[in-house]
Design an enzyme around this catalytic site. Structure first.
Site, PDB file in Angstrom:
ATOM      1  N   GLU A   1      -5.530  -3.019  12.567  1.00 46.48           N
ATOM      2  CA  GLU A   1      -5.203  -3.863  11.403  1.00 46.48           C
ATOM      3  C   GLU A   1      -6.164  -5.044  11.320  1.00 46.48           C
ATOM      4  OE1 GLU A   1      -3.328  -2.313   9.508  1.00 46.48           O
ATOM      5  OE2 GLU A   1      -2.508  -0.954  11.012  1.00 46.48           O
TER       6      GLU A   1
ATOM      7  N   GLU B   1       0.861  -1.188   0.000  1.00 47.18           N
ATOM      8  CA  GLU B   1       0.000   0.000   0.000  1.00 47.18           C
ATOM      9  C   GLU B   1       0.892   1.230   0.000  1.00 47.18           C
ATOM     10  OE1 GLU B   1      -2.762   0.414   3.247  1.00 47.18           O
ATOM     11  OE2 GLU B   1      -3.814   2.027   2.246  1.00 47.18           O
TER      12      GLU B   1
ATOM     13  N   ALA C   1       1.667  -0.133  10.664  1.00 47.50           N
ATOM     14  CA  ALA C   1       1.403  -1.527  10.357  1.00 47.50           C
ATOM     15  C   ALA C   1       0.570  -1.604   9.099  1.00 47.50           C
ATOM     16  CB  ALA C   1       0.648  -2.192  11.509  1.00 47.50           C
ATOM     17  N   MET C   2       0.411  -2.814   8.581  1.00 47.42           N
ATOM     18  CA  MET C   2      -0.292  -2.988   7.309  1.00 47.42           C
ATOM     19  C   MET C   2      -1.184  -4.213   7.344  1.00 47.42           C
ATOM     20  SD  MET C   2      -0.831  -1.786   4.371  1.00 47.42           S
ATOM     21  CE  MET C   2      -2.080  -2.568   3.382  1.00 47.42           C
ATOM     22  N   GLU C   3      -2.414  -4.018   6.863  1.00 45.40           N
ATOM     23  CA  GLU C   3      -3.485  -5.010   7.013  1.00 45.40           C
ATOM     24  C   GLU C   3      -3.559  -6.074   5.921  1.00 45.40           C
ATOM     25  OE1 GLU C   3      -3.936  -1.683   6.230  1.00 45.40           O
ATOM     26  OE2 GLU C   3      -5.557  -1.446   4.784  1.00 45.40           O
ATOM     27  N   ASN C   4      -2.456  -6.418   5.241  1.00 48.45           N
ATOM     28  CA  ASN C   4      -2.476  -7.440   4.195  1.00 48.45           C
ATOM     29  C   ASN C   4      -3.341  -8.631   4.617  1.00 48.45           C
ATOM     30  OD1 ASN C   4      -0.184  -5.919   3.066  1.00 48.45           O
ATOM     31  ND2 ASN C   4       0.882  -6.819   4.825  1.00 48.45           N
TER      32      ASN C   4
END
Ligand code: TRP
Ligand code: ZN
Length: 877
Positions: free
Chosen positions: A302, A125, A266-269
Site C-alpha cells: 500500500e 476502489e 487493504a487500500m492505498e487511499n
C-alpha cells in the site's frame, strides 16, 4: 435465468471524459442512517466536446438537490436513472452542487461509506465513490479534494480524510468538524474518510531530503500494543523505496486505519491507507510467522502505491495491472531484500501456481490487461496481480536492475500526475533502454499459461549442446488462436560435479545465459561444452510458464542436491515428488498397492541430513507439492487418489527418517523470548515440518505428540501448526485442543478466524457437518468478510478432499452460501465461487453436480453483476 443480462464494458469503447474537474469540495454530516453529502464541483468542458455530462450514481443513494451556478434545477432539468445523473445543455465552465443522502449503517456491501465496529469508513476502489455522491467516477478524472467532515465529538473524536488537516472547530451542540485538503490531484477511487473513536500510535520518518513525516496508525482501543510490526514495516518500506527506487514520500503525514469489516486486504487511499485489521495487528501471541510476513508485505504494498498507483494512476480499469502488477513486483522485491530472496521467490511461485495457473486455464481466464468485463470488482484477480507482477519481473530480467530503474525514472518523468496505460509503461521501459518491447507486450493481451517443451542434444565430438524449445499456449475463452510469446529463460549447464560450466553462446562465454524465446520453436546452441551437461533452465522462475523437461528421476535427484540456483533446487524436488505422486495415483486408480520409490525417500533423507542449507529453505524442500498442484497435472482430477498418494508418501518419508526428524525437532527448539526474525521463523517452520512427518509416521502416538506440541507452544505459529495437524485427527485430543484455543482467544477476531479456518480445512469426513454447525456459532458473523472467508472460503478453496465429496454436498453448500451472501455482499459472494468454475477438470458425475450448483445460483432470482458474471462464465455454454 431470471436476471436480465448486465452490459459488457469493453476496452475498445474507451473515450476520454467530456468534462474535467478543477476542484471538488465535499461536506459530510455523518449520521449512522442518514448521512448528508454535499459536493461542489468546479467543472470544465474538454475542448470542443459537445456531449452531455454523465455522472455515475447508485440505487442505494438518494438525490436531494442539484444546483448549477447557484440555481437549483427542477427535476425535469436533469435525467436521473438508477445508476446515473445526466445533465444537458451546459456552459463550458460552471459550478455544480449536488446533495445526497446515504445510509452507512445499511451498507453491507462495504463499498462507499459504511460502518464497521462503531466507526465510519470508506472503500472507493474501484467504483465505490458513486455510492457517496453523483460523480464522474472514473480514474482518468483527477482533481483536488477539500473535505469537511462533521460529526458528534463523543462518538467521533477522530475525523480523517486525505491530505493535510487544515482546519478544525466546534459546531452546534456536541458536534465538531475537520477540514482536510489534499494538494495532489487524484481520481475518486483514492478518496477516503474515516471517523470514530479510535486509539492511535504515532511515529516519525525523516525522508532522505529531510522531510519529517508523522506516521500514525489508528486502531480500536485496546489494540495499540499490536501495531509495532506494522509501524516498523512502514518505516522500512519508506527507506527501501528511497534506496532501491529513489522514491520519497511527498506529504508531512501518513495515516493508516485498521478496520474489522473489509472486503479485501487493504487500500492505498492517498495518505490515508485503510487496512483490513488482520493485516495490521500482529504480536507474538496472536500472529503466526506467515501473518508477520503478510503484514509486512501488505503495508509495503500500500505504501508503494503512493508512487505506482497514486502519483501515476490508471487511465481506465482495464489498466489495473499498471498499478497492481508493478506494485506487487515492488512489494515482492522489498520482502526479498528484507529476508531470504530464494524463499520469497519460492513462496511467490507457489502462490502463482496455486491461484493464477488454475484461473488461466479455466473459464475465467483473462489477459493481464482484460479486454472486457461486466463487473470490475471481479478483475482484482491473481492474473492482474500475480501474473502482472511476473510480466514486470520479466522486463526486469530482460533489462537488468539498472535498465529497469532507468525505465522507472522515465516513466515518472513523463507521467507524474497523469492517468495512463500499460502501453505507456512499456514505452517508458523500451525508450529508456532502446529495447524493442513490441513483441514482449503480447504478455498483456494474450491469456493462458504457455507450455514450453525442452529437447536436448549433446554432440560430444563437437562439444556442442543444442536445446530445442517449443512453446504452446492452449486456447482460452474468447482467444482461440494463440501466438508465440517473448519468453526469457535464465539457464545454466551443470557438469557432473554439479558446478555451473562456463559455456559459449554466440561467442560469449559465461556460466549463465538469458535465453530469449520468441518463436513457436527455436534452437539454442552452446559451444565449448566440455562434458554432457545437466540442464538448469528457467532459473529463479524467470518466466511464468509450465516446463516439460526430459529429466529422469536421477537427474531430478542430482539437481535437487546440486543446482546452485535455489529455486531450481526446490523445483527439482517438487517435480520429482509430483512425478512420483502421479505414478502412485495411477496405481490407486488401478486398484493396486501404492509403491513408494526408495530413491526419492533417500533423496529426501539427504535433505533431512543436510547441515549446509538454512532452515526455512530446508522446510520448503521437505514440503511435498500440494494436492492442488498435482491436480493441475491430471487431465481428470482424482482428488481421492491424490490425497491417498500424498498421505502414503508423507508417511513413508516420516517412517524412513524418524530419527532425523526427531533430531530436527529437538535441535530447533527455541528458548528465550519470541523473535520474529527470518532465522527464528525458519527454525519454527523446520520444526513444524518435522512434527508433521513424525505425526504421519506413527498414527498411534500422533494425537499425544501433537497435543503436547500444542500445550507447550509459546507462540501462534506453533499453536496453529499443532492444531492444523490435530484438525485431521479423530481423538479426544482434537476436541480438547480446539476447546482450549476457543476459551483462550474467543474475544480476538483474528485468532478466531484461524480457529474457524482450521476446522474448515479438516480432512475428517464430518467436516462439512462441522462447518454448517459453525455457521451458528457466536464467533461467526456472515456480514464480516474475514469470517466468511475463514469458514466458507477455507472449506471450499483449501479443502479439496471434502469440498469435492462425491455426493456433491460441498457444491450444494457453496451454492447455498453464495445465494445468501449475494444479498449481503456481492463482492465477497462472487469471490467464493472460483472452485465451481473448475468443473471441466473433474469426472462426469462431479461435472454434473458442479454445474447444477452453478445453475442453482443462476436460477435463484435476481443476482448482482458480480455473481452473475462469475456464475454465467463458469457455467459455460
Ligand atoms: N487497490 C487495493 C490493493 O491492491 C485493493 C483493492 C481493490 C481493494 N478494490 C478493493 C481493497 C476493495 C479493498 C476493497 O491494495
Ligand atoms: Zn494494490
Amino acid at each position: 435465468m431470471k436476471t436480465i443480462e448486465p452490459p459488457v464494458i469493453r476496452l475498445q469503447d474507451y473515450t476520454a471524459p467530456a468534462f474535467l474537474l478543477d476542484q471538488v469540495d465535499l461536506t459530510f454530516e455523518l449520521d449512522p442512517d442518514r448521512t448528508i453529502v454535499t459536493s461542489k464541483l468546479a467543472v470544465r468542458r474538454q475542448d470542443g466536446n459537445a456531449e452531455a455530462f454523465h455522472l455515475d450514481g447508485d440505487k442505494d443513494m438518494t438525490l436531494l438537490s442539484v444546483w448549477i451556478d447557484g440555481r437549483e434545477l427542477n427535476s425535469d432539468e436533469y435525467e436521473l436513472e438508477e445508476e446515473s445523473l445526466t445533465l444537458h445543455n451546459l456552459p463550458d465552465q460552471f459550478t455544480l452542487e449536488i446533495q445526497t443522502a446515504i445510509n452507512p449503517a445499511a451498507n453491507t456491501k462495504l463499498e462507499g461509506l459504511y460502518r464497521s465496529g462503531g466507526m465510519y469508513c470508506t472503500q472507493c476502489e474501484a467504483e465505490g465513490f458513486r455510492r457517496i455522491t453523483f460523480f464522474p467516477d472514473r480514474p482518468d478524472v483527477m482533481t483536488r479534494y477539500r473535505v469537511k467532515v462533521c460529526a458528534p465529538v463523543d462518538s467521533c473524536p477522530i475525523l480523517l480524510s486525505n491530505g493535510n488537516n487544515v482546519e478544525t472547530g466546534e459546531l452546534r451542540e456536541g458536534w465538531h468538524y475537520a477540514v482536510w485538503d489534499d494538494p495532489f490531484p487524484k481520481p475518486s477511487y483514492l478518496f477516503a474518510l474515516v471517523a470514530g473513536d479510535l486509539a492511535m500510535v504515532e511515529d516519525h520518518f525523516t525522508t532522505r531530503s529531510g522531510r519529517d513525516v508523522t506516521l500514525r496508525i489508528f486502531v480500536e482501543h485496546g489494540n495499540e500494543t499490536r501495531c509495532d510490526h506494522a509501524m516498523d514495516s512502514l518505516k522500512r518500506s519508506m527507506k527501501w523505496d528511497e534506496d532501491r527506487f529513489g522514491l520519497e514520500y511527498d506529504l508531512d503525514i501518513f495515516n493508516i486505519v485498521a478496520v474489522s469489516d473489509f472486503n479485501m486486504g487493504a487500500m492505498e487511499n492517498k495518505s490515508l491507507n485503510v487496512f483490513n485489521a488482520k493485516y495490521i495487528l500482529a504480536d507474538a501471541e496472536t500472529a503466526t510467522d506467515s501473518d508477520f510476513e503478510l503484514v509486512e508485505g501488505i503495508v509495503a504494498h500500500e505504501y508503494f502505491h503512493n508512487w505506482t498507483g497514486n502519483r501515476v494512476t490508471c487511465r481506465d480499469w482495464f489498466q489495473l495491472s499498471l498499478k497492481e502488477g508493478l506494485t506487487v513486483f515492488r512489494d515482492q522485491e522489498f520482502s526479498a531484500d528484507q529476508r531470504s530472496r530464494a524463499v520469497k521467490r519460492i513462496d511467490d511461485v507457489r502462490l502463482l501456481r496455486a491461484r493464477q495457473f488454475p484461473e488461466d486455464s479455466g473459464p475465467l481466464s483473462h489477459p493481464v490487461r482484460p479486454d472486457s468485463y461486466i463487473e470490475i470488482n471481479n478483475f482484482y484477480t491473481a492474473t492482474v496481480y500475480e501474473k502482472g507482477a511476473e510480466v514486470i519481473r520479466m522486463m526486469h530480467s530482460l533489462l537488468g536492475e539498472e535498465g529497469f530503474q532507468k525505465g522507472m525514472k522515465l516513466y515518472f518523468e513523463r507521467h507524474d500526475g497523469q492517468a495512463v496505460t500499460c502501453d505507456d509503461f512499456a514505452a517508458a521501459m523500451a525508450d529508456a533502454n532502446d529495447f524493442d518491447m513490441s513483441h514482449f507486450k503480447r504478455w498483456y493481451s494474450q491469456s493462458g499459461t504457455p507450455h514450453v517443451t525442452v529437447v536436448e542434444d549433446y554432440d560430444a565430438a563437437a562439444k556442442r549442446y543444442t536445446l530445442t524449445l517449443s512453446q504452446e499456449t492452449r486456447p482460452t475463452p474468447g482467444q482461440e488462436r494463440k501466438y508465440p510469446l517473448h519468453i526469457p529463460l535464465r539457464t545454466a549447464l551443470l557438469d557432473s560435479n554439479g558446478k555451473d560450466m562456463a559455456v559459449s553462446r554466440r561467442g560469449r562465454s559465461a556460466t549463465e545465459h538469458l535465453l530469449q524465446m520468441e518463436a513457436d520453436k527455436q534452437e539454442f546452441v552452446f559451444e565449448d561444452v566440455a562434458e554432457k551437461p545437466v540442464l538448469s533452465i528457467n532459473r529463479d522462475f524467470t518466466a511464468p510458464v509450465v516446463l516439460h523437461l526430459p529429466y529422469d528421476d536421477a537427474t531430478r535427484a542430482f539437481l535437487m542436491a546440486h543446482d546452485n540456483d535455489a529455486f531450481n533446487r526446490w523445483e527439482a524436488a517438487q517435480q520429482y515428488a509430483s512425478a512420483l505422486m502421479l505414478k502412485m495415483v495411477g496405481e490407486y486408480q488401478a486398484g493396486k498397492e501404492l509403491t513408494v520409490d526408495p530413491d526419492f525417500i533417500a533423496a529426501m533423507g539427504r535433505v533431512v541430513q543436510d547441515q549446509e542449507i538454512d532452515a526455512s529453505f530446508k522446510a520448503l524442500l521437505l514440503t511435498l507439492p500440494s494436492e492442488e498442484y498435482v491436480s493441475e497435472q491430471m487431465s481428470v482430477v482424482d482428488i481421492d487418489a491424490i490425497h491417498a498418494a500424498r498421505e502414503k508418501l508423507r508417511r513413508a518419508i516420516g517412517e524412513a527418517h524418524q530419527d532425523g526428524f526427531k533430531h530436527i525437532y529437538d535441535a530447533t527448539k527455541q528458548s528465550g523470548p519470541f523473535s520474529n526474525t527470518p532465522e527464528a521463523a525458519g527454525q519454527r517452520a523446520l520444526r513444524n515440518s518435522a512434527l508433521a512427518y513424525l505425526g504421519a509416521a506413527d498414527e498411534k502416538t500422533a494425537p499425544a505428540r501433537l497435543k503436547d506440541h500444542f500445550d507447550t507452544a509459546d507462540n501462534m505459529t506453533d499453536s496453529v501448526a499443532a492444531l492444523r495437524l490435530l484438525a485431521d485427527v479423530t481423538a479426544p485430543e482434537h476436541d480438547r485442543a480446539f476447546d482450549i484455543f476457543l476459551a483462550k482467544w474467543k474475544s480476538n477476531a483474528q485468532v478466531m478466524d484461524k480457529w474457524l479456518a482450521l476446522q474448515a480445512m479438516s480432512r475428517r469426513a464430518d467436516t462439512l457437518m462441522q462447518v454448517r454447525a459453525l455457521l451458528d456459532h457466536p464467533v461467526f458473523n456472515i456480514k464480516n468478510p474475514n469470517k466468511v472467508r475463514a469458514l466458507v472460503g477455507a472449506f471450499c478453496s483449501a479443502n479439496p478432499l471434502r469440498f469435492h465429496a462425491a455426493d456433491g454436498s460441498g457444491y450444494d453448500f457453496l451454492a447455498e452460501m453464495v445465494v445468501k451472501l449475494d444479498k449481503i455482499n456481492p463482492q465477497v459472494a462472487a469471490r467464493l465461487m472460483g472452485p465451481l468454475g473448475q468443473w471441466r477438470r473433474f469426472d462426469e458425475d462431479r461435472q454434473r453436480k458442479m454445474r447444477s450448483a452453478l445453475k442453482a445460483i443462476l436460477d435463484s432470482g435476481e443476482l448482482s453483476r458480480d455473481v452473475f458474471e462469475i456464475a454465467s462464465k463458469s457455467y459455460g455454454e
